[in-house]
Motif scaffolding. Sequence first.
Motif, PDB file in Angstrom:
ATOM      1  N   SER A  20     -24.129 -40.060 -86.803  1.00  0.00           N
ATOM      2  CA  SER A  20     -23.840 -41.084 -85.794  1.00  0.00           C
ATOM      3  C   SER A  20     -22.892 -42.148 -86.324  1.00  0.00           C
ATOM      4  O   SER A  20     -22.133 -42.748 -85.560  1.00  0.00           O
ATOM      5  N   GLU A  22     -20.282 -41.839 -87.917  1.00  0.00           N
ATOM      6  CA  GLU A  22     -18.872 -41.478 -87.817  1.00  0.00           C
ATOM      7  C   GLU A  22     -18.204 -42.249 -86.687  1.00  0.00           C
ATOM      8  O   GLU A  22     -16.981 -42.398 -86.671  1.00  0.00           O
ATOM      9  N   LYS A  23     -18.991 -42.750 -85.719  1.00  0.00           N
ATOM     10  CA  LYS A  23     -18.464 -43.455 -84.561  1.00  0.00           C
ATOM     11  C   LYS A  23     -18.594 -44.970 -84.733  1.00  0.00           C
ATOM     12  O   LYS A  23     -19.651 -45.464 -85.122  1.00  0.00           O
ATOM     13  N   LYS A  24     -17.526 -45.672 -84.408  1.00  0.00           N
ATOM     14  CA  LYS A  24     -17.483 -47.116 -84.587  1.00  0.00           C
ATOM     15  C   LYS A  24     -18.573 -47.832 -83.786  1.00  0.00           C
ATOM     16  O   LYS A  24     -19.194 -48.781 -84.274  1.00  0.00           O
ATOM     17  N   LYS A  25     -18.802 -47.390 -82.548  1.00  0.00           N
ATOM     18  CA  LYS A  25     -19.780 -48.092 -81.717  1.00  0.00           C
ATOM     19  C   LYS A  25     -21.167 -48.050 -82.346  1.00  0.00           C
ATOM     20  O   LYS A  25     -21.931 -49.032 -82.242  1.00  0.00           O
ATOM     21  N   ASN A  26     -21.493 -46.967 -83.026  1.00  0.00           N
ATOM     22  CA  ASN A  26     -22.785 -46.874 -83.698  1.00  0.00           C
ATOM     23  C   ASN A  26     -22.812 -47.719 -84.965  1.00  0.00           C
ATOM     24  O   ASN A  26     -23.828 -48.348 -85.271  1.00  0.00           O
TER      25      ASN A  26
END
Length: 258
Positions: A20, A22-26
């Motif tokens: 998870s 890997e994604k900026k929002k997470n």
Amino acid sequence: MGLPKSVNMLSKSKIKLIRSLEKKKNRDELQLFVAEGNKLVSDLIQTFECEWMIAKTSWMATQGNIPAKEIFIDENDEIRKISLLKTPQDVLAIFKHPICKLEDANPSNQLILALDGIQDPGNLGTIIRSADWFGIEHIVCSLDTADIFGPKAIQATMGALTHVNIHYTELDRYLKTYKTPVYGTFLDGENIYEKPLSNYGIIVMGNEGNGIRPAVETLIEERLYIPNYPANRETSESLNVAIATAIICAEFRRKVIY
């Protein structure tokens, strides 16, 4: 620090967490990031709070006391299965985001780097390494600059993030806050090797393809240019932004030191 745990206790939820991030929002929501690599984790763990890590015993044996909340021993080459790298190493760790205060990035008594829309995480990491080398402790980034806590950017810093504070804000608003010299690089600027330079103020570096955006350009008082050599020789259109940043930082420091 908890006692080391066997790798079979690395739950599915922890593996899911790695993916998870890997994604900026997470990363933003959880205020966590992934770091991998023997030296990188060794450097970061001295400064950043480590939530947990998985490591081979050979790496752990070189570290002494490891200030992590949880340590999982990689007995079955689990790192290779969960790594975000093409070539996994001996340790993967989950760190908390550091707390950086924008008011500490005060250009009235120090040099500050400002990045306007840098997109490539490799360039961002290299710029941070240059800033570290030349004693620049704060980098202020526009909101659309690449995320420093992304896996590629973290790897590219090679641990320099422990010495450089990264801030994200509306860049034009930040530039308007201080009455200090604001420098930027332009093809029609003055030769950096001939121009007097200050040991404080803000150096703005622009986007890889479009340079400094117009709204920010209007706030730049000192326009600089890195000349090619020799002057009349046909050459590339421009320098890579990370290389240009290193040259500019070196020239600012050269004139102050010597």
